[in-house]
Design an enzyme around this catalytic site. Structure first.
Site, short mmCIF file in Angstrom:
data_model
loop_
_atom_site.label_atom_id
_atom_site.label_comp_id
_atom_site.label_asym_id
_atom_site.label_seq_id
_atom_site.Cartn_x
_atom_site.Cartn_y
_atom_site.Cartn_z
N CYS A 1 42.77 -124.43 -13.19
CA CYS A 1 42.00 -125.62 -12.84
C CYS A 1 42.91 -126.79 -12.47
O CYS A 1 44.11 -126.78 -12.73
CB CYS A 1 41.08 -126.00 -14.01
SG CYS A 1 39.66 -126.99 -13.52
N ASP B 1 35.45 -125.70 -24.72
CA ASP B 1 36.53 -126.67 -24.68
C ASP B 1 36.53 -127.45 -25.98
O ASP B 1 35.66 -127.27 -26.84
CB ASP B 1 36.34 -127.61 -23.49
CG ASP B 1 37.65 -128.20 -22.99
OD1 ASP B 1 38.64 -128.20 -23.75
OD2 ASP B 1 37.68 -128.67 -21.84
#
Length: 217
Positions: free
Chosen positions: A6, A124
């Site tokens: 990412c 996360d």
């Protein structure tokens, strides 16, 4: 083991990550030191192999704008990384083959994940994008039939431990493979992908078939 790199900001890093074995690349359209414009992302995405999933990452953006920006960039996947609701996801979902919803490990929101109709849950920490590792024990007892993508402070040094403890379907990394914000280090990317896949547990594959089978146009 599905691997997403990412925070891609340039073509060189994108092609490097693909060459080293990444399955997906994340393009951050939310405010961030790794933020990219749809036009810049489109220039990169059109040069990617067709089997690589380009994911637009958004945080607390209006659904219409999510659809507009991601389509302009050429993304086939969208990742919602804020306080989006299932109703917002319902608006976005029809426009993209793949929807990823990010939630904090241990959050009460996890009980409502199925309402989003997402293809994968990205786990996360409580401060998304901070590069901080969360307590992996918070994932104990989670349903094993979900495609879980582990994120949050992963690096080449700790990803094997994360995979062994959490047994995710995939992993996601940004800061852990960077030289500076938005600039990836090929050595770290290579080491991360190898460490993740070497630690992959066959039991984790029970969470679903291959990397988003059927997302291709």
């Amino acid at each position: 083991m599905f691997v997403k790199i990412c925070g891609i900001t340039n073509e060189e890093d994108a092609l490097m990550a693909v060459a080293l074995g990444a399955d997906a690349l994340g393009f951050v359209f939310a405010r961030s030191s790794r933020q990219i414009t749809p036009a810049a992302a489109a220039d990169i995405i059109k040069r990617l192999p067709p089997d690589i999933l380009a994911v637009g990452v958004f945080r607390d953006e209006a659904p219409d704008r999510v659809v507009d920006l991601a389509l302009r960039a050429g993304c086939r996947g969208v990742q919602l990384h804020g306080h989006e609701t299932p109703e917002m996801a319902d608006h976005i979902r029809p426009s993209f083959p793949v929807l990823i919803v990010a939630m904090a490990a241990g959050s009460s929101a996890l009980g409502h994940f199925d309402r989003f109709g997402a293809d994968a849950l990205l786990l996360d920490g409580h401060a998304p994008g901070s590069g901080e590792v969360f307590d992996w024990s918070l994932t104990e007892g989670m349903p094993s039939n979900r495609r879980v993508i582990l994120a949050g402070g992963l690096t080449p040094d700790n990803v094997a431990d994360g995979v062994s403890v959490v047994r995710p379907w995939g992993v996601d990394v940004s800061t852990g493979v960077e030289l500076t914000p938005g600039v990836k280090d090929p050595r770290l990317v290579r080491a991360f992908i190898h460490a993740a896949r070497d630690a992959d547990d066959p039991l984790a594959r029970a969470q679903g078939p291959g990397p988003f089978d059927g997302y291709e146009d």
